[in-house]
Design an enzyme around this catalytic site. Structure first.
Site: not given
Lengths: 349, 138, 431
Positions: C244-246
């Site tokens: 998850n990076c947003v």
């Protein structure tokens, strides 16, 4: 003659010109301090001086906001001040709105430090708290003796370039804006601290007060429009010509009710707008634009609905305190129910 | 589309990546605001959300696409579902708080394609669950 | 379960002939060996590696994940179970940590999911990864690869690199500077040990909404989970991994999952003024029925454990606010006292509504800051990665990236700036 140059903005009443009958006066300036300005002068003695006062009628301001602000700013600028004080307006709605509006413009256009003062529930607070430092005062002019030192204190801090701390310690009204800050401890540690206090039943302070939503459940939609009785209401300020009930251009303290009987269209000979919050030109040219009586009469003829209720209600929704809005709404709603109205069209601006 | 229950499910979207003419899809022109407005009309008429109208992690105005999943009122009961109504208001409020992004230029176009793909990815699972077939992402 | 973290302090990073922790505390890395390992995955057309140390005038963008180098030295399984190795239960025995180092993965997956890490200047104050010695892996995908294949490849590469660094350093004889012990026995033992202390648990929400918005537990896509219990020590061995990076400010990087500050804070008070009974993990799915099911289940687990106080952390914003509020409401109605940890999206002027949901029971909230605050990032001497897409990053806008290399952007774009595990000291107040 020493220290900072301050200009003081006030209304016709505090300026000693007159009461409501003088509310229509245009902006004018006086040299030195006037009325409550004297108390400020005393408090500022040695550090600052009220070099000028700008006065404007509350009625004129409410009905000509843009021009009034521009002219007031110009007059203030002539004194070449270092800072400005507006009010205190206590609980006077139009005055509070004017004070907030002038202070907002001074901050944004003249880029000068400015403070204002008014009662917590003054409509000017909700309108301008985000951009203006407003010191809370009592709800009537007897509170001047506390308002002056409080306002002076903050004004001097702003002038000295000192950063203002949080509202509660400094004594100004919360502006309602969230600002980032670094705490001494991590968020996780703060959370566990808070939980321990909460479980013990001890006092703790949330870092984010939850907003309270006053939710009104919508009524069920009309099942049979053809058989329905529709009422027309507006807070767009349309009134019979001459504004017989004197609904105020802003901070309205009342609503009024009139009859549509025999009227097919809200023409400019019969109606006008009293609302001070928008350019009145188009509404005055053809009030149907805000109060769509003509279209509703056509629809009534076509049988889109059964009947247009003969009584209509109006007020000016411009800086109306929420409490008043609730009051008007409940009273009007109760009466409409009694009159067998099925649905309401409420126009606004 | 075969009716399985008393109510039916639709997908309201402005994302062309889903492909045209899909059963149960209602296509809306314009940005996310247009999609929310259509959803608002439905919610006021008693429809309810099956998936939360907000993304996790994008302000709606920062994303050119939005795909929403709604279920029709069943039977004659068209009263407003307050939970859907609150979620919608929160979504509209979020639109107001965000600044619209301008997807100009080449990098903007590449980002636009990525957003379309991601919108499909984030909603694919939900649409499959409610038997609205999703295209295979290619 | 008892776990010892053997922490070896890293004081620098450089390329060297063998991957080892030198006597002066500098982590040496054999670049060729590392790259060969990563390039085993044929999904990359190119892999590059670079170094960034605190104080360097370097900007890393776009950041996908940050991982702390760790490896098991005693006890079952290996770190990142289910991702690289087997799914044997971890969290016991001894784990070696290169303390002060981090693997940062970087590379365009989609054009907007960037995070920015500045190693110096204003931006460095806002990211926790400006104080770690970073080994940055920069990826380029093979043409035509499926986007989720590529995402998985990037995710695994970061974990492999982290394991490789720790394993190599340990095998070359790196010694721990300090050992931290974490021990939490079974629930009956806990209850008889501290009968008078309030029973507290941590409800750990994981973002699980789809590509680039997913979290993995023992390799399982957590959107498939129903709320369940995990031992806090398992997180220290990488049982929970980020996909998850947003948006970058409030995603929980794998590094923060490994170093969960709520878990450390609860351990620190365990037996003192609270009884840390356990950790419940729950997800943040897209459909409302999933949200309701997870919430009902998670709170039920808390009730089965006899929990009196719950710390709840969120990941992300927007619809996850609904999960947070739902969990709070349910728990409070059940008589469980809650504290929430979240960040805010109050707009540039701080005047908009910070959360997309609210409930009056949420009277104890810790804020990790307003992510919409504008930050001016100065020009850096060097960029690791790509700046092409800064204008379209979440938190960026047209004109964000200026010709001189400086960036005007929202805090949202800075990796880890408002991490809702309460990882940093950032907060917000109302003026």
């Amino acid at each position: 003659m020493s220290g900072y140059r301050i200009v003081h903005y006030m209304n016709q009443f505090f300026g000693g010109i007159g009461g409501e009958e003088s509310a229509g006066i245009k902006p004018e300036s006086r040299s030195g301090a006037v009325g409550p300005g004297m108390a400020f002068s005393k408090a500022l003695q040695g550090k600052a001086e009220i070099v000028g006062t700008v006065i404007c009628g509350d009625g004129y301001f409410a009905e000509n906001m843009d021009e009034a602000v521009e002219e007031v700013l110009r007059l203030i600028g002539e004194f070449k001040p270092d800072a400005v004080i507006t009010g205190p307006a206590f609980n006077a709605g139009r005055y509070g709105t004017a004070c907030g509006s002038v202070a907002d413009a001074v901050g944004k256009k003249l880029k000068l430090p400015v403070v204002s003062g008014m009662y917590q529930e003054n409509p000017g607070v909700d309108l301008y708290r985000k951009s203006v430092i407003i010191i809370p005062t009592s709800d009537n002019a007897r509170g001047i003796k506390d308002a002056v030192p409080a306002m002076t204190n903050i004004l001097l801090k702003l002038l000295s370039g000192e950063a203002l701390g949080d509202p509660r310690t400094e004594g100004y009204l919360e502006r309602g804006i969230r600002v980032n800050t670094f705490h001494p401890r991590s968020g996780a540690e703060r959370a566990v601290d808070m939980l321990v206090l909460k479980m013990r039943g001890e006092k703790f302070e949330t870092e984010y007060p939850m907003p309270v939503f006053d939710r009104v459940a919508p009524a069920d939609p009309i099942k049979d429009l053809k058989g329905a009785k529709i009422a027309l209401l507006t807070d767009g300020g349309i009134v019979p010509t001459g504004n017989p009930d004197r609904i105020e251009a802003s901070s309205a303290t009342k609503y009024a009710t009139y009859s549509f009987e025999g009227v097919r269209s809200a023409t400019s000979d019969l109606y006008q707008t009293a609302h001070g919050g928008y350019d009145p030109t188009y509404a005055n040219q053809n009030p149907n634009r805000v109060l769509p009586l003509d279209v509703l009469r056509d629809m009534e003829d076509e049988g889109v609905f059964a009947k247009l209720h003969e009584t209509w209600y109006t007020t000016v929704g411009n800086g109306t305190p929420v409490a008043n809005g609730k009051k008007f709404g409940s009273e009007i709603g109760a009466q409409l129910k009694k009159d067998g109205v099925d649905a309401v069209i409420l126009t606004s601006t | 589309m075969i009716q399985k229950t008393a109510s039916h499910v639709i997908c309201v979207t402005n994302n062309p990546d889903w492909g045209p003419g899909r059963d149960g899809f209602e296509y809306v022109d314009g940005g996310p605001w247009g999609v929310f407005k259509r959803a608002r009309d439905l919610v006021h008429g008693g429809w309810r959300f099956l998936a939360h109208p907000l993304y996790g992690n994008f302000n709606p105005m920062r994303h050119p696409y939005r795909t929403l999943l709604l279920e029709s009122p069943s039977g004659g009961d068209r009263s407003v579902d307050m939970e859907s109504f609150s979620m919608l208001e929160a979504a509209l409020e979020s639109c107001r708080a965000g600044m619209a992004k301008n997807y100009g230029g080449e990098s903007g176009e590449a980002a636009r394609r990525d957003f379309a793909k991601l919108d499909c990815e984030l909603m694919r699972d939900a649409l499959n669950r409610y038997c609205l077939w999703a295209p295979v992402i290619s | 379960m008892r776990l010892e973290l053997h922490r070896a302090r890293v004081k620098g990073i450089r390329w060297g002939s063998a991957t080892a922790l030198a006597g002066d505390g500098v982590l040496q890395v054999n670049r060729d060996e590392l790259l060969a390992l990563i390039r085993e995955d044929g999904r990359f057309a190119g892999v590059d590696a670079d170094l960034a140390s605190p104080g360097d005038r370097v900007r890393i963008v776009p950041v996908k994940d940050v991982v702390e180098p760790r490896c098991k030295i005693e006890g079952d399984g290996e770190v990142f179970p289910g991702m690289i190795g087997d799914v044997e239960t971890v969290g016991q025995g001894k784990t070696f940590v290169l303390d002060g180092a981090a693997v940062v993965t970087c590379g365009k997956i989609v054009g907007f999911q960037e995070g920015i890490i500045d190693m110096s200047g204003v931006g460095a104050e806002y990211t926790p990864y400006s104080v770690t010695f970073n080994l940055v892996l920069i990826f380029r995908p093979v043409d035509g690869i499926e986007i989720y294949e590529y995402e998985q490849a990037c995710r695994l590469a970061g974990l492999k690199a982290a394991l490789y660094l720790a394993r190599s350093a340990h095998e070359s004889g790196a010694a721990a500077d300090r050992v931290e012990t974490f021990e939490l026995p079974s629930v009956p033992e806990l209850l008889s040990a501290y009968p008078k202390l309030p029973r507290v648990a941590y409800l750990y929400q994981l973002q699980t909404q789809g590509l680039l918005h997913d979290t993995y537990v023992y390799g399982l896509d957590a959107k498939r989970l129903i709320a369940t219990i995990i031992h806090p020590n398992e997180t220290m061995d990488g049982a929970i991994v980020s996909g998850n990076c947003v948006s970058s400010c409030d995603k929980n990087s794998t590094f923060t999952h490994q170093n969960n500050p709520v878990i450390s804070a609860l351990y620190a008070r365990h037996g003192v003024d609270l009884n840390f009974v356990g950790v419940i993990i729950s997800n943040e799915n897209v459909t409302l029925i999933d949200k309701r099911r997870s919430s009902a289940y998670a709170v039920k687990l808390a009730r089965i454990l006899g929990i009196e106080g719950l710390v709840i952390s969120e990941e992300g914003f927007g619809n996850p606010d609904a999960d947070l509020i739902m969990n709070c409401h349910r728990a409070e109605i059940a008589g469980i006292r809650t504290v929430l940890i979240t960040d805010e999206y109050a707009g540039r002027d701080g005047a908009s509504q910070s959360l997309a949901d609210a409930t009056k029971e949420a009277d104890a909230v810790v804020s990790c800051g307003n992510a919409n605050m504008i930050v001016e990032l100065p020009k850096m001497d060097r960029v690791i990665g790509y700046t092409d897409y800064v204008d379209v990053i979440a938190g960026g806008f047209s004109g964000s990236l200026r010709a001189d290399g400086s960036i005007e952007v929202e805090l949202q774009a800075i990796t880890g700036a408002t991490c809702e595990l309460g990882f940093t000291r950032m907060g917000a107040k109302t003026l």
